[in-house]
Design a protein around this motif. Structure first.
Motif, PDB file in Angstrom:
ATOM      1  N   VAL A 131       0.833  -1.209   0.000  1.00  0.00           N
ATOM      2  CA  VAL A 131       0.000   0.000   0.000  1.00  0.00           C
ATOM      3  C   VAL A 131       0.863   1.253   0.000  1.00  0.00           C
ATOM      4  CG1 VAL A 131      -1.777   1.269   1.274  1.00  0.00           C
ATOM      5  CG2 VAL A 131      -1.921  -1.217   1.083  1.00  0.00           C
ATOM      6  N   VAL A 132       1.962   1.252   0.723  1.00  0.00           N
ATOM      7  CA  VAL A 132       2.893   2.388   0.679  1.00  0.00           C
ATOM      8  C   VAL A 132       3.323   2.651  -0.764  1.00  0.00           C
ATOM      9  CG1 VAL A 132       5.218   3.138   1.313  1.00  0.00           C
ATOM     10  CG2 VAL A 132       3.713   2.173   3.056  1.00  0.00           C
ATOM     11  N   ASP A 133       3.668   1.595  -1.493  1.00  0.00           N
ATOM     12  CA  ASP A 133       4.083   1.755  -2.889  1.00  0.00           C
ATOM     13  C   ASP A 133       2.912   2.222  -3.757  1.00  0.00           C
ATOM     14  OD1 ASP A 133       6.579   0.896  -2.126  1.00  0.00           O
ATOM     15  OD2 ASP A 133       6.316  -1.157  -2.869  1.00  0.00           O
ATOM     16  N   ALA A 134       1.716   1.697  -3.479  1.00  0.00           N
ATOM     17  CA  ALA A 134       0.553   2.069  -4.278  1.00  0.00           C
ATOM     18  C   ALA A 134       0.167   3.530  -4.066  1.00  0.00           C
ATOM     19  CB  ALA A 134      -0.630   1.161  -3.932  1.00  0.00           C
ATOM     20  N   VAL A 135       0.409   4.059  -2.877  1.00  0.00           N
ATOM     21  CA  VAL A 135       0.094   5.466  -2.621  1.00  0.00           C
ATOM     22  C   VAL A 135       0.992   6.378  -3.457  1.00  0.00           C
ATOM     23  CG1 VAL A 135       0.062   7.281  -0.852  1.00  0.00           C
ATOM     24  CG2 VAL A 135      -0.861   5.029  -0.339  1.00  0.00           C
ATOM     25  N   VAL A 136       2.221   5.969  -3.685  1.00  0.00           N
ATOM     26  CA  VAL A 136       3.105   6.733  -4.565  1.00  0.00           C
ATOM     27  C   VAL A 136       2.518   6.773  -5.975  1.00  0.00           C
ATOM     28  CG1 VAL A 136       5.393   6.845  -5.609  1.00  0.00           C
ATOM     29  CG2 VAL A 136       5.154   6.198  -3.197  1.00  0.00           C
ATOM     30  N   GLU A 137       2.088   5.622  -6.474  1.00  0.00           N
ATOM     31  CA  GLU A 137       1.472   5.564  -7.805  1.00  0.00           C
ATOM     32  C   GLU A 137       0.185   6.380  -7.841  1.00  0.00           C
ATOM     33  OE1 GLU A 137       0.942   1.542  -8.969  1.00  0.00           O
ATOM     34  OE2 GLU A 137       3.031   0.980  -8.593  1.00  0.00           O
ATOM     35  N   THR A 238       0.553  10.535   6.049  1.00  0.00           N
ATOM     36  CA  THR A 238      -0.587  10.225   6.912  1.00  0.00           C
ATOM     37  C   THR A 238      -0.884   8.728   6.938  1.00  0.00           C
ATOM     38  OG1 THR A 238      -2.127  10.786   5.114  1.00  0.00           O
ATOM     39  CG2 THR A 238      -1.618  12.510   6.715  1.00  0.00           C
ATOM     40  N   LEU A 239      -0.593   8.007   5.846  1.00  0.00           N
ATOM     41  CA  LEU A 239      -0.729   6.551   5.891  1.00  0.00           C
ATOM     42  C   LEU A 239       0.195   5.969   6.946  1.00  0.00           C
ATOM     43  CD1 LEU A 239      -1.777   3.840   4.712  1.00  0.00           C
ATOM     44  CD2 LEU A 239       0.196   3.912   3.172  1.00  0.00           C
ATOM     45  N   LEU A 240       1.398   6.519   7.075  1.00  0.00           N
ATOM     46  CA  LEU A 240       2.350   5.987   8.051  1.00  0.00           C
ATOM     47  C   LEU A 240       1.947   6.318   9.482  1.00  0.00           C
ATOM     48  CD1 LEU A 240       5.668   6.523   6.096  1.00  0.00           C
ATOM     49  CD2 LEU A 240       4.439   4.376   6.520  1.00  0.00           C
ATOM     50  N   ILE A 241       1.099   7.328   9.675  1.00  0.00           N
ATOM     51  CA  ILE A 241       0.494   7.538  10.986  1.00  0.00           C
ATOM     52  C   ILE A 241      -0.321   6.306  11.365  1.00  0.00           C
ATOM     53  CG2 ILE A 241      -1.314   8.835  12.205  1.00  0.00           C
ATOM     54  CD1 ILE A 241      -0.343  11.346  10.783  1.00  0.00           C
ATOM     55  N   ASN A 242      -1.058   5.760  10.392  1.00  0.00           N
ATOM     56  CA  ASN A 242      -1.853   4.565  10.651  1.00  0.00           C
ATOM     57  C   ASN A 242      -0.959   3.352  10.857  1.00  0.00           C
ATOM     58  OD1 ASN A 242      -4.014   2.301   9.085  1.00  0.00           O
ATOM     59  ND2 ASN A 242      -4.656   3.500  10.849  1.00  0.00           N
ATOM     60  N   PRO A 250       7.380   3.506  11.526  1.00  0.00           N
ATOM     61  CA  PRO A 250       7.194   4.144  10.221  1.00  0.00           C
ATOM     62  C   PRO A 250       8.483   4.630   9.576  1.00  0.00           C
ATOM     63  CG  PRO A 250       6.533   5.630  11.979  1.00  0.00           C
ATOM     64  CD  PRO A 250       6.868   4.329  12.636  1.00  0.00           C
ATOM     65  N   GLU A 251       9.525   4.837  10.359  1.00  0.00           N
ATOM     66  CA  GLU A 251      10.728   5.459   9.818  1.00  0.00           C
ATOM     67  C   GLU A 251      11.381   4.689   8.667  1.00  0.00           C
ATOM     68  OE1 GLU A 251      12.184   8.416  10.223  1.00  0.00           O
ATOM     69  OE2 GLU A 251      10.543   9.082  11.515  1.00  0.00           O
ATOM     70  N   THR A 305       1.107   8.714  17.514  1.00  0.00           N
ATOM     71  CA  THR A 305       1.699   9.760  16.675  1.00  0.00           C
ATOM     72  C   THR A 305       2.567  10.692  17.509  1.00  0.00           C
ATOM     73  OG1 THR A 305      -0.351   9.651  15.383  1.00  0.00           O
ATOM     74  CG2 THR A 305       1.201  11.392  14.807  1.00  0.00           C
ATOM     75  N   LEU A 306       2.157  10.967  18.746  1.00  0.00           N
ATOM     76  CA  LEU A 306       2.975  11.780  19.641  1.00  0.00           C
ATOM     77  C   LEU A 306       4.335  11.124  19.862  1.00  0.00           C
ATOM     78  CD1 LEU A 306       3.156  14.252  21.574  1.00  0.00           C
ATOM     79  CD2 LEU A 306       2.310  12.730  23.379  1.00  0.00           C
ATOM     80  N   ALA A 307       4.350   9.810  20.053  1.00  0.00           N
ATOM     81  CA  ALA A 307       5.620   9.108  20.247  1.00  0.00           C
ATOM     82  C   ALA A 307       6.522   9.263  19.024  1.00  0.00           C
ATOM     83  CB  ALA A 307       5.351   7.626  20.526  1.00  0.00           C
ATOM     84  N   TRP A 308       5.924   9.247  17.846  1.00  0.00           N
ATOM     85  CA  TRP A 308       6.697   9.419  16.613  1.00  0.00           C
ATOM     86  C   TRP A 308       7.235  10.839  16.507  1.00  0.00           C
ATOM     87  CZ3 TRP A 308       4.385   8.926  10.998  1.00  0.00           C
ATOM     88  CH2 TRP A 308       5.441   8.853  10.072  1.00  0.00           C
ATOM     89  N   VAL A 309       6.412  11.821  16.822  1.00  0.00           N
ATOM     90  CA  VAL A 309       6.862  13.221  16.774  1.00  0.00           C
ATOM     91  C   VAL A 309       7.973  13.463  17.788  1.00  0.00           C
ATOM     92  CG1 VAL A 309       6.152  15.605  17.226  1.00  0.00           C
ATOM     93  CG2 VAL A 309       4.694  14.109  15.845  1.00  0.00           C
ATOM     94  N   ARG A 310       7.835  12.909  18.964  1.00  0.00           N
ATOM     95  CA  ARG A 310       8.886  13.075  19.980  1.00  0.00           C
ATOM     96  C   ARG A 310      10.205  12.507  19.469  1.00  0.00           C
ATOM     97  NH1 ARG A 310       8.547  11.339  26.408  1.00  0.00           N
ATOM     98  NH2 ARG A 310      10.667  12.024  26.943  1.00  0.00           N
TER      99      ARG A 310
END
Length: 316
Positions: A131-137, A238-242, A250-251, A305-310
């Motif tokens: 899905v990550v690849d499909a979002v690019v397309e 935003t997909l990587l937030i999910n 997500p990194e 998401t807060l953990a990711w932002v931190r």
């Protein structure tokens, strides 16, 4: 980043529970009476979602909602119809056959050409990568934006990106200690995203597992009411937030990402901070009618998401 997850769920009616006039209006769009309906679950909506079979053998997917279920939802469906009706044929989006709108109830009728399923819950790594690849397309297909009169991202996202300012004006007592310590910085960072999110892609802005269908190796994207015109990398972020919500780091998906690699990392972090503020502010509001799990879902997304932002800011 793991945290208890909330299943996306609205209180959905069955086909047989729709008002007779609404069912008749849908059948007018279909061109034949409905003889069988398989009601679908999942997703944050209080409306019907059903695969239907008609007397003439044709099939369709129907979603319908009315003001008695949720006063805001009919407008949301109208917004979606205005977007999907103008999708290019090559976009991996189910085709809209027609709509029924009586002022109180809105139904969208899609051609049922997708024999797909939602991704596994939680995300499986192979499905997430697909899905990550499909979002690019998807972003490449939808650039330039096929609905050019949509609001630009800086206008459409303004409310979300200013939510930390709302929290900073009257800080809740249950804020995360790190979040409280950096509340003003987070508010400034989130607001700064508005300077960097405009562009000429059609952005879905609500990409989650329950808005994706997998059909073999093909990925379909559904539910477009929040779409706007913006930077091509927004949906990937935003997909990587999910993904983080489902316990994935997500990194690694950002390394060499065809769209996000071209964006300033601080601009991406600013968007993520804005979404964190949005989840934190809205999770504290009363639940909308017919959506009993939405606020708890937002509360959990806030935490992941807060953990990711931190992690991305490196602030102590």
């Amino acid at each position: 980043m793991s945290s208890p997850r909330i299943v996306a769920a609205g209180v959905r009616p069955a086909w047989e529970e729709l008002p007779a006039a609404v069912r008749a209006g849908v059948e007018d769009v279909l061109g034949a009476p409905v003889v069988a309906a398989v009601n679908q679950s999942g997703g944050f909506s209080p409306g019907l979602a059903a695969r239907v079979r008609c007397e003439d053998g044709s099939r369709a997917f129907v979603k319908a909602v009315g003001t008695p279920l949720n006063p805001e939802s009919p407008g949301i469906y109208r917004a979606e119809a205005a977007v999907v009706a103008r999708m290019p044929t090559e976009a991996p989006v189910p085709r809209l056959r027609g709509t029924h709108d009586d002022g109180d109830w809105v139904a969208l009728v899609f051609d049922e050409v997708v024999d797909g399923r939602m991704p596994h819950d939680p995300w499986r790594a192979d499905e997430l990568r697909a899905v990550v690849d499909a979002v690019v397309e998807l972003a490449e297909t939808l650039t330039p934006c096929p609905v050019p009169d949509l609001r630009p991202a800086s206008a459409a996202m303004r409310g979300e990106m200013l939510c930390y300012r709302e929290l900073a004006a009257d800080p809740p007592g249950d804020l995360d200690p790190w979040e409280r310590r950096h509340l003003d910085r987070l508010a400034d960072l989130a607001r700064s995203a508005l300077d960097h999110v405009d562009g000429d892609a059609l952005v879905h802005f609500d990409l989650r597992a329950d808005n994706v269908l997998l059909e073999g190796s093909r990925v379909w994207f559904v539910d477009w009411p929040w779409a706007f015109r913006g930077a091509a990398w927004i949906d990937s972020a935003t997909l990587l937030i999910n993904a983080a919500y489902h316990g994935h780091d997500p990194e690694p998906y950002l390394d060499g990402h065809p769209l996000i690699a071209g964006a300033d990392p601080e601009h991406v972090t600013a968007l993520l901070a804005g979404m964190t503020g949005f989840f934190g502010a809205y999770a504290r509001r009363p639940a909308p009618p017919g959506l009993p799990t939405l606020r708890e879902f937002q509360r959990t997304q806030h935490a992941t998401t807060l953990a990711w932002v931190r992690r991305r800011t490196g602030w102590e």
